[in-house]
Design an enzyme around this catalytic site. Sequence first.
Site, PDB file in Angstrom:
ATOM      1  N   GLU A 185      34.091 -32.842  34.378  1.00  9.16           N
ATOM      2  CA  GLU A 185      35.056 -33.803  34.770  1.00  9.16           C
ATOM      3  C   GLU A 185      36.163 -32.330  34.469  1.00  9.16           C
ATOM      4  OE1 GLU A 185      35.107 -38.506  35.163  1.00  9.16           O
ATOM      5  OE2 GLU A 185      34.937 -37.477  33.492  1.00  9.16           O
TER       6      GLU A 185
ATOM      7  N   HIS B  66      35.142 -31.777  30.812  1.00  8.12           N
ATOM      8  CA  HIS B  66      34.264 -33.137  29.723  1.00  8.12           C
ATOM      9  C   HIS B  66      32.859 -32.809  30.050  1.00  8.12           C
ATOM     10  CE1 HIS B  66      33.121 -37.444  30.383  1.00  8.12           C
ATOM     11  NE2 HIS B  66      32.761 -37.360  29.181  1.00  8.12           N
TER      12      HIS B  66
ATOM     13  N   SER C 286      35.417 -37.226  26.501  1.00  9.38           N
ATOM     14  CA  SER C 286      35.471 -38.381  27.191  1.00  9.38           C
ATOM     15  C   SER C 286      36.152 -39.208  27.443  1.00  9.38           C
ATOM     16  CB  SER C 286      34.183 -38.748  26.896  1.00  9.38           C
ATOM     17  OG  SER C 286      33.791 -39.224  25.818  1.00  9.38           O
TER      18      SER C 286
ATOM     19  N   ASN D  21      34.137 -42.234  33.144  1.00  2.00           N
ATOM     20  CA  ASN D  21      33.388 -43.469  32.072  1.00  2.00           C
ATOM     21  C   ASN D  21      34.701 -44.584  32.674  1.00  2.00           C
ATOM     22  OD1 ASN D  21      31.644 -42.009  30.579  1.00  2.00           O
ATOM     23  ND2 ASN D  21      33.528 -40.972  29.616  1.00  2.00           N
TER      24      ASN D  21
END
Length: 675
Positions: free
Chosen positions: A441, A429, A408, A479
């Site tokens: 992702e 991800h 991540s 993130n």
Amino acid sequence: MTDSPISTAIHGDILVVTSDSPPVNALGAAVRQGLAAAVKQAADDDSVKAVVLICEGQTFFAGADITEFGKPPVEPFLPELINRLELLDKPVVAAIHGTALGGGLETALCAHYRVAVPSAKLGVPEVKLGLLPGAGGTQRLPRVVGVKAALEMTGKGDPVSATTAQGWGLVDELAAEGKLLETALAFAERIKAVRPIPRVSERAVAADPAAIEAFRKENARKFRGFDAPAANIACVEAATRLPFAEGIDFERTEFMKLMFGSQSAAQRHIFFAERKASKIDGIASDIALRPIAKVGVIGAGTMGGGITMNFLSAGIAVTIVEQAEEALNRGVGVIRKNYEASAAKGRLTAEQVEKAMGLLTPSLTLDDLADCDLIIEAIFENMDVKKEVFGKLDTIAKPGAILASNTSYLNVDEIAASTSRPQDVLGMHFFSPANVMKLLEVVRGAKTADDVLATVMALSKKIKKVAVVAGVCHGFIGNRMLMPRQVEANKLLMEGATPEQIDRVHVEFGMPMGPFQMSDLAGVDIGWHRDPTRIESIRDALCAEDRWGQKKGAGFYDYDEKRNPTPSARVAEIIEDFRSRSNMPRREITDQEIIERTLYTMVNEGAMILEEGMAQRASDVDVVWIYGYGWPVYRGGPMFWAGLEGTAKIVEGLQKHGFAVSPLLAEKAEKNEGF
């Protein structure tokens, strides 16, 4: 007009009107003009005693042509056209297959009878685009199916099966699959002389205030913040108290309010953004893909198990590998338990559960991944451990196998460099819980081959994910944008805001939860250094006292046995202690400052991501935040919202708090435009 998508043919004394406008017979201008001509033909020809309306291809009319939205309207308009159809003095039978959605169902409601194949679906999904069925749907549906069913259909927008529709009186007769036209012709033959012609607009509808109140209450949480469900409910309610013509006027007013409001613009933006996200810039759409018949997953924990379920549910065999037998058995047990829970709710049959589990091969050795076409690593977020695993995979995986990391945050290029085949490596991800969350992702490394990226993007559709291409940077898209929000939320605590105030501002904005509620749910201890004597932050202090979040009954909040949160006196003490030791004066923090420092900073980070080419387009950033983090869909994602909020206002807010503004954001503000 020879090239019209609408054709007519006479069968005895019945006029068959056929639409052939691929891919979905959308009710665009050419289709509407052709239908108007066909209605006139039926009216003018005395030898025609009834009409059958049918479509070629995959489906009945599947709704309005949404590419026409926002453009100058072209006559005939749908409401006026289908009124003409309903007022025809010859009975009309709509013959439905595939889907009759939105304007398609409204057209069918203006026919006097409806025949459908059992596999057909009928619905008005406009609410999902922040709208309501604006061609009489909210007034005609309650007159056919009653208030309760009309609320379900308009307020939630989910289609119903033809069988359910028949039970509700929305379909008059079911036709065997493949026999739709002959059934509709036979039906038309039977009713062609029946008078008076049954027009839906002439029916009465019984008021049901209890059903309306119950529906509002049941869906209060789901509808929170959205304008369109309330407008749909109001229109259905209007059908019970107003004459039809006045109800239509009410519906039109509500429709125009929604059509020109920001929420529908945001929801339509996301509708198109999701489709755009699957397109990869710079790669030919017809590139040959690598075949994926078998997948390997390393790690049988929460993440690995969830990832595995996506493939099993899509009918793809999976070998799942864990180091210890106990962990492997536990992981496989959780997968089975999840499937059985879905079966208990009626979402799966027992056969489907066994079929999915039958595709799973548990293993304790990486060597068993040698025949896999795609291998996904889902282990502890530690670079050294991941590089070691990829080094081993390099010697085990067959040539051409795709190697993916579910990291991540970590650098995918560094992971790829631990193999002799960096062209076969990328990031996948998944978001937790991976078997539920729609976002994926797909992280494109510097050396990732085009066919590898294209294969994974295509595969994501097969496993029902919304995939977005991201570049290699710390935290990728989602993130990376989350980080400034979390940093500022923690600083605001030190300056005088409370966890409850910060969370309330985010929930009122439309987020499912605020930063501290999210932290408590995920686990305050995630990424903690595990040394209770090292207390360098508020989080360290909470973790040292075992306040690890909901799982421990205490985090930034105190929790009861049902996990209901209450503000914590102990947390207030910890924050006060940190504040006094830092000699930081406590001050009043406004809700607006919280928005400027936690949400404006996200937009700023998103602009930097675009500048650096870490996302292909602004709408991809929006898709990540809608599907991965619960950003309110009626605000269209952070980059779309920046345009609604005003980029100049955002820049001003950032500068006020001393943030360095992204050049791209500054440029947008200068031109007074959105992304």
